[in-house]
Design a protein around this motif. Sequence first.
Motif: not given
Length: 509
Positions: A49-54, A59-66, A121-125, A154-159
């Motif tokens: 979970a933590d690694r996926l959230a990171s 992508v948009s420099d958001r907090p991990i908790a969010e 599936v065409i994903g958003p950012s 965002t491709r690294h997230v999908a991978l």
Amino acid sequence: MNATIAPHMQPERDVHADARAAQSRWSVTPMRERLRVVRALRHLIAENADRLASIAASVSDRPIAEKLVSEVLPLADACRWLDKCADRVLATRRCGSRRRPFWMQGVTFEVQRQPFGLVLVIGPSNYPLFLPAVHALHALAGGNAVLLKPAPGTRHVALAFAQLAREAGLDPALLTILPESVQAARSAIADGVDKVIFTGSSENGRDILATLAETNTPSVMELSGQDAVLVFADADLDLVVRALRFGTTLNDSETCIAPRRLIVIGNVPEQLRQFEVPERIPSFEVPEGLRKLAGGASHRITDETRTRPGRGAGNSPVDSAVPPGRIPDGDDVRWLAPPANFHRPSGTNGDAVPPEMRDDCIAPIPMHVVPDEAAAIALVNSADFALGCSIFSRDIARARTLAARIKTGFVLINDLIAPTADPRMPFGGVKASGFGTTRGDEGLLEMTFPHVVAIRHGHSRPHFDAPDQGDAHLFSAYIRAAHGTHRFAAFRDLFRSLITKLKTRKTRP
């Protein structure tokens, strides 16, 4: 078991051929085996979970908790919902004699849910993990193969998600991560897909629809929103202010169902007058419906409109900003202003205009004051976009009555955004906000089509025979007997027609 998340590039291959071959095997895999993969993936998501959230947060420099609560947790919940409910939703429905028309004696049928085949599936950012991943999972649970085209950056997230799916036991050919480019989606469509799930802007959605129309390829369009927040006089105003602050800051306000306009029924409460819009809100233009009511063109707040005389003008954070044209009597358009102490980011200039009011900085949320519920409903329903809406009131019955008259994909009462993460809740809009549904029972059904198999039992097939003289009277009598109001007389005529029919058959050479 710990998974190694390595967002490496996949080798080039004939993805369509491999995906279709894998899908033909996957479609006949028993549901319990498909869901075993989903269950294993859920556990891997929890362990990573933590690694996926990171990765998603990068992508948009958001907090991990969010990202943990807005993307990872809803994705894990979606896996559990599929594990527990997909078998029920996609189960074959059998129809026997119950409520069968009398003239259909001997007919039974069953409705199977068949996968489309290859789903793009065409994903958003804005939510690069949760949204494309949950759509892919629903498609896979339905027996499809998936091509996932991630948004730029965002491709690294999908991978990372795809690698966990492979470690959960999914055939790699069933989930292919395409390049980020627009051309990748166009090429996939040109090579042939069976359904498209698109999340993005209305403008891009129309472009994709134009391409899909050439081959009649079905799609689900999850498009832009301009969600309204309706506030009754009896609302918990502290809750409203907290909700607005939450909605305008979550994911840097890059949420399609973030509050974009505030509709107050009656007088403006002091708490809303003092509410300050958080600093990082994208520029906002008046929705089409509001422009129509105002009779003007697209309008942004400027220094001129801030100082324009009118109700609410002055030093209050709520100032009059009336677009060109006449506002209907009894209505009042105002704006929730940004904080007075907001300063323009370094490296900018233009001190002649106060920093908080510059067009390229922050635009405020328009607040429309209406006299009654009818005016509020008219304003909401006049908008081009119709994704969602929120209502705040202590009178739940009254709010529910109002919600039933609002033509949006969903209405939230005394809440904002968060309930839509419930995996049981279908999500989708109407009008310029798209069509079709994702998530929940309805979203899972979207990934399949109804395939009907009907059986005629027995030997009687009277419809195969050529019509006889008098059949028209027989059919007319049956319709009146089955569906008319004077059924006794109709049954008498029907009985006489049947006797005549039988006598004719006996005398036939």
